[in-house]
Design a protein around this motif. Structure first.
Motif, mmCIF file in Angstrom:
data_model
loop_
_atom_site.group_PDB
_atom_site.id
_atom_site.type_symbol
_atom_site.label_atom_id
_atom_site.label_comp_id
_atom_site.label_asym_id
_atom_site.label_seq_id
_atom_site.Cartn_x
_atom_site.Cartn_y
_atom_site.Cartn_z
ATOM 1 N N PHE A 119 -17.066 -6.705 -12.522
ATOM 2 C CA PHE A 119 -17.425 -7.761 -13.246
ATOM 3 C C PHE A 119 -18.402 -9.029 -12.388
ATOM 4 O O PHE A 119 -17.908 -10.206 -12.467
ATOM 5 C CB PHE A 119 -16.179 -8.650 -13.842
ATOM 6 C CG PHE A 119 -15.347 -7.822 -14.972
ATOM 7 C CD1 PHE A 119 -16.136 -7.205 -15.774
ATOM 8 C CD2 PHE A 119 -13.973 -7.547 -14.827
ATOM 9 C CE1 PHE A 119 -15.534 -6.605 -16.963
ATOM 10 C CE2 PHE A 119 -13.344 -6.843 -15.741
ATOM 11 C CZ PHE A 119 -14.032 -6.275 -16.880
ATOM 12 N N ASN A 130 -14.572 -12.616 -9.474
ATOM 13 C CA ASN A 130 -15.894 -12.184 -10.319
ATOM 14 C C ASN A 130 -16.383 -13.555 -10.736
ATOM 15 O O ASN A 130 -15.818 -14.383 -11.065
ATOM 16 C CB ASN A 130 -15.344 -11.318 -11.280
ATOM 17 C CG ASN A 130 -14.526 -10.156 -10.755
ATOM 18 O OD1 ASN A 130 -15.428 -9.492 -9.971
ATOM 19 N ND2 ASN A 130 -13.578 -9.590 -11.444
ATOM 20 N N ASP A 131 -17.728 -13.395 -10.947
ATOM 21 C CA ASP A 131 -18.617 -14.348 -11.487
ATOM 22 C C ASP A 131 -18.695 -14.388 -12.981
ATOM 23 O O ASP A 131 -19.591 -13.619 -13.377
ATOM 24 C CB ASP A 131 -20.065 -14.826 -10.647
ATOM 25 C CG ASP A 131 -20.540 -15.592 -11.144
ATOM 26 O OD1 ASP A 131 -20.148 -16.458 -11.984
ATOM 27 O OD2 ASP A 131 -21.831 -15.792 -10.446
ATOM 28 N N ARG A 132 -18.212 -14.973 -13.437
ATOM 29 C CA ARG A 132 -18.360 -15.276 -15.160
ATOM 30 C C ARG A 132 -19.630 -15.651 -15.507
ATOM 31 O O ARG A 132 -19.933 -15.430 -16.807
ATOM 32 C CB ARG A 132 -17.175 -16.402 -15.576
ATOM 33 C CG ARG A 132 -16.943 -16.333 -17.266
ATOM 34 C CD ARG A 132 -16.074 -17.405 -17.674
ATOM 35 N NE ARG A 132 -16.032 -17.387 -19.038
ATOM 36 C CZ ARG A 132 -14.672 -18.224 -19.693
ATOM 37 N NH1 ARG A 132 -13.934 -19.071 -18.699
ATOM 38 N NH2 ARG A 132 -14.576 -18.292 -20.644
ATOM 39 N N HIS A 133 -20.384 -16.503 -14.576
ATOM 40 C CA HIS A 133 -21.803 -16.655 -15.239
ATOM 41 C C HIS A 133 -22.507 -15.447 -15.634
ATOM 42 O O HIS A 133 -23.439 -15.679 -16.567
ATOM 43 C CB HIS A 133 -22.528 -17.199 -13.896
ATOM 44 C CG HIS A 133 -23.953 -17.722 -14.344
ATOM 45 N ND1 HIS A 133 -24.194 -18.897 -14.856
ATOM 46 C CD2 HIS A 133 -25.087 -17.469 -13.958
ATOM 47 C CE1 HIS A 133 -25.457 -19.080 -15.211
ATOM 48 N NE2 HIS A 133 -25.812 -18.033 -14.569
ATOM 49 N N TYR A 172 -20.966 -12.152 -15.937
ATOM 50 C CA TYR A 172 -20.165 -11.258 -16.915
ATOM 51 C C TYR A 172 -19.861 -11.874 -18.331
ATOM 52 O O TYR A 172 -19.437 -11.063 -19.325
ATOM 53 C CB TYR A 172 -18.987 -10.577 -16.281
ATOM 54 C CG TYR A 172 -17.617 -11.577 -16.066
ATOM 55 C CD1 TYR A 172 -17.171 -12.190 -17.318
ATOM 56 C CD2 TYR A 172 -17.168 -11.849 -14.735
ATOM 57 C CE1 TYR A 172 -15.877 -13.057 -17.007
ATOM 58 C CE2 TYR A 172 -16.172 -12.535 -14.821
ATOM 59 C CZ TYR A 172 -15.419 -13.295 -15.724
ATOM 60 O OH TYR A 172 -14.421 -13.953 -15.452
ATOM 61 N N ARG A 189 -18.408 -12.571 -20.953
ATOM 62 C CA ARG A 189 -17.343 -12.590 -21.692
ATOM 63 C C ARG A 189 -16.680 -11.096 -21.451
ATOM 64 O O ARG A 189 -17.407 -10.173 -21.091
ATOM 65 C CB ARG A 189 -17.531 -12.786 -22.940
ATOM 66 C CG ARG A 189 -18.620 -12.029 -23.662
ATOM 67 C CD ARG A 189 -18.828 -12.189 -25.324
ATOM 68 N NE ARG A 189 -19.933 -11.447 -25.985
ATOM 69 C CZ ARG A 189 -20.920 -11.720 -25.853
ATOM 70 N NH1 ARG A 189 -21.560 -12.758 -25.360
ATOM 71 N NH2 ARG A 189 -22.043 -11.044 -26.440
ATOM 72 N N PHE A 203 -12.650 -10.801 -15.783
ATOM 73 C CA PHE A 203 -11.671 -11.661 -15.598
ATOM 74 C C PHE A 203 -11.608 -11.365 -14.170
ATOM 75 O O PHE A 203 -11.949 -10.251 -13.428
ATOM 76 C CB PHE A 203 -10.238 -11.393 -16.440
ATOM 77 C CG PHE A 203 -10.119 -9.829 -16.733
ATOM 78 C CD1 PHE A 203 -9.756 -8.890 -15.864
ATOM 79 C CD2 PHE A 203 -10.399 -9.448 -18.012
ATOM 80 C CE1 PHE A 203 -9.228 -7.852 -15.949
ATOM 81 C CE2 PHE A 203 -10.366 -8.212 -18.304
ATOM 82 C CZ PHE A 203 -9.620 -7.120 -17.391
ATOM 83 N N SER A 228 -9.989 -15.974 -16.094
ATOM 84 C CA SER A 228 -11.581 -15.751 -16.135
ATOM 85 C C SER A 228 -12.207 -17.132 -15.751
ATOM 86 O O SER A 228 -11.588 -18.088 -15.907
ATOM 87 C CB SER A 228 -12.270 -15.349 -17.471
ATOM 88 O OG SER A 228 -11.661 -14.373 -17.999
ATOM 89 N N TRP A 230 -15.625 -18.906 -12.704
ATOM 90 C CA TRP A 230 -16.720 -18.470 -11.957
ATOM 91 C C TRP A 230 -16.250 -18.459 -10.692
ATOM 92 O O TRP A 230 -16.692 -19.221 -9.683
ATOM 93 C CB TRP A 230 -17.606 -19.638 -12.328
ATOM 94 C CG TRP A 230 -18.309 -19.768 -13.675
ATOM 95 C CD1 TRP A 230 -19.582 -19.407 -14.095
ATOM 96 C CD2 TRP A 230 -17.526 -20.287 -14.968
ATOM 97 N NE1 TRP A 230 -19.596 -19.685 -15.379
ATOM 98 C CE2 TRP A 230 -18.461 -20.338 -15.847
ATOM 99 C CE3 TRP A 230 -16.267 -21.187 -14.957
ATOM 100 C CZ2 TRP A 230 -18.065 -20.976 -17.099
ATOM 101 C CZ3 TRP A 230 -15.913 -21.855 -16.050
ATOM 102 C CH2 TRP A 230 -16.879 -21.454 -17.219
ATOM 103 N N SER A 257 -14.606 -21.951 -7.378
ATOM 104 C CA SER A 257 -15.275 -21.514 -8.665
ATOM 105 C C SER A 257 -16.081 -22.760 -8.805
ATOM 106 O O SER A 257 -16.382 -23.724 -8.053
ATOM 107 C CB SER A 257 -14.225 -21.541 -9.701
ATOM 108 O OG SER A 257 -14.959 -21.490 -11.059
#
Length: 514
Positions: free
Chosen positions: A211, A232-235, A237, A239, A242, A264, A266, A287
């Protein structure tokens, strides 16, 4: 006095924080002045971390002793600029040391990969990674192929290592966006890998799903078991992803049924430190927006710290920009040696991201007697607002106070000397043992004084794109003697060893009584 938690509406005073496991280690003695740092950036050779979108992230520094003189040296990644090695000559004099022309570097971690007792460097790149073998006297050779390491061609942004049965380490690498994915970059995170040692080098095992990892740390978790934490970087992945925790012994990801919450964010960096003396590390996750401190619970799970603890650092603390902060490297360290771990967070906009603050000052969060954190970077003189990335707290001049180096994106590096007055006593604790794991990675060191107990893990990984291999620094407050117990990586215990304070102590397992 009580503080109101703005998220829950509850009042949390000292008793409430103690109930959350944040009782401070109190020390008697004179009142210490606030933290102060002196700008010594001019002592560093010219160096800037540069590059396009592949170097929006990364920008780590590795701190370690490459010539055996007990002074920490600095390896600085450069992105499109060649990486730099800077030898510490003492008294804040740093000289450049020749290196192979390494470009495209995102991060680096020191470790002894070949079991010869000399630090090597795993260098992460946007492209094939490199393993530099240490030859002594700050000399290195590219040993990637000679040591049987598959360098790959991914965009590597995270690293950690630990030892199992083999003399060489198990290494985990975290990869960011798959640049070959035509549907990318969003929802195009690359897979991660675990590199297991054998007679002819390392073999790669896929660790998925990935992710978009930006930090990894292999350490004991709140259960007391070895686990691989991945931030992990939500930017990218977007959706379905996590934060991840992979059990090293069971070789599987943990989930809700294991007490591992689905979170979840960033994710950028990881910092880990036992803040309560119970032997379980709390964990800081940086984050975009909130910096999340997770408190280790007695049942082996984690809980988010209350907002009133003061560690969320979600917006700039100077200026009038109310947009969210962007946190990168985080590191715990006792800045004033009062026996309480403080927290540094490097901040900086990704590049020109309009949703987040542009002039985003770094944080220096000083732990208070009630366990809460108070911002002190302005008072300390280090509230700079460049696009910071990697950093390190280390005693560069051997005076027992942690200094600071910060690597910035498209701006010169910063070096700060800790000149705080009235600081407490301290210890630098280094470990050695026979066999492949010479630096005893995975050991837990417990330091006890009349003020209480502190436990520190010896790890490789975490931070953002860079880490250290050197003595563990412990502040002791007014204590003039300390007892040190070591649980070695294989579970054997030595100590308590009576040690004098205000010095560097090397505990060599081969020379210690049981």
């Amino acid at each position: 006095m009580k503080r109101r938690d703005r998220r829950t509406g509850t009042e949390i005073g000292r008793a409430g924080i103690a109930a959350l496991g944040l009782t401070a280690l109190l020390a008697t003695g004179p009142v210490m002045a606030g933290p102060r740092f002196e700008d010594r950036s001019a002592a560093l050779p010219d160096h800037v971390y540069t590059g396009g979108w592949e170097h929006f992230v990364g920008g780590g520094v590795a701190v370690f002793d490459c010539d055996g003189d007990a002074r920490p040296d600095i390896f600085a990644t450069g992105g499109e600029t060649p990486a730099r090695l800077m030898r510490n000559r003492g008294d804040f004099v740093f000289d450049p040391v020749p290196l192979p022309d390494l470009r495209g570097t995102t991060g680096a971690y020191p470790l002894d990969a070949d079991a010869d007792g000399r630090p090597d460097l795993f260098v992460m790149r946007a492209g094939p990674n490199r393993l530099l073998r240490g030859l002594g006297d700050c000399r290195f050779e590219d040993a990637t192929e000679a040591m049987g390491l598959s360098s790959g061609d991914s965009w590597t942004t995270a690293f950690t290592a630990w030892w199992e049965a083999h003399e060489r380490p198990v290494m985990a690498i975290g990869n960011y966006v798959d640049r070959e994915d035509p549907e990318g970059p969003f929802e195009a995170c690359d897979e991660n890998a675990i590199l297991r040692p054998g007679e002819d080098g390392w073999r790669a095992e896929e660790l998925g799903p990935g992710f978009c990892a930006l930090s990894m740390l292999a350490a004991r978790d709140a259960r007391g078991r070895r686990a691989l934490r991945i931030s992990n970087d939500r930017h990218y992945y977007v959706r379905g992803g996590f934060e991840q925790m992979w059990d090293i012994e069971a070789r599987r990801f943990l989930g809700e049924a294991d007490g591992w919450p689905t979170v979840s964010l960033w994710g950028m960096g990881i910092a880990s430190r036992d803040l309560t003396g119970d032997g379980r590390d709390e964990v800081m996750l940086t984050s975009m927006g909130d910096q999340l401190l997770q408190l280790a619970q007695p049942d082996g799970s984690y809980a988010a710290a209350p907002f009133s603890i003061g560690s969320y650092a979600q917006r700039p603390h100077i200026g009038d920009d109310g947009r969210p902060s962007t946190g990168w490297h985080a590191e715990f360290g006792d800045i004033d040696n009062d026996g309480r771990a403080d927290l540094f967070i490097a901040k900086g906009n990704v590049d020109q991201m309009p949703s987040n603050a542009m002039r985003d000052p770094n944080n220096l969060l000083m732990q208070q007697p009630d366990g809460a954190f108070a911002e002190a970077s302005v008072e300390a003189g280090i509230a700079t607002t460049e696009r910071s990335r990697g950093a390190a707290l280390a005693d560069f001049d051997g005076d027992g106070r942690l200094d600071l180096v910060v690597l910035n994106r498209r701006a010169p590096m910063e070096l700060w000397r800790n000149v705080s007055e009235g600081t407490g006593h301290w210890l630098g604790l280094d470990l050695r043992q026979p066999g492949g794991n010479r630096f005893a990675i995975g050991a837990v060191v417990t330091v006890e004084t009349e003020a209480g107990r502190q436990a520190l893990q010896r790890t490789i990984g975490g931070g953002h794109a860079g880490g250290q291999l050197g003595p563990l620094h412990v502040g002791l407050g007014a204590a003039k003697r300390a007892r040190v117990t070591v649980e070695w990586p294989d579970g054997a215990i030595t100590g308590p060893h009576e040690v004098e304070v205000d010095r560097l102590v090397t505990l060599d397992r081969a020379a210690l009584p049981g």
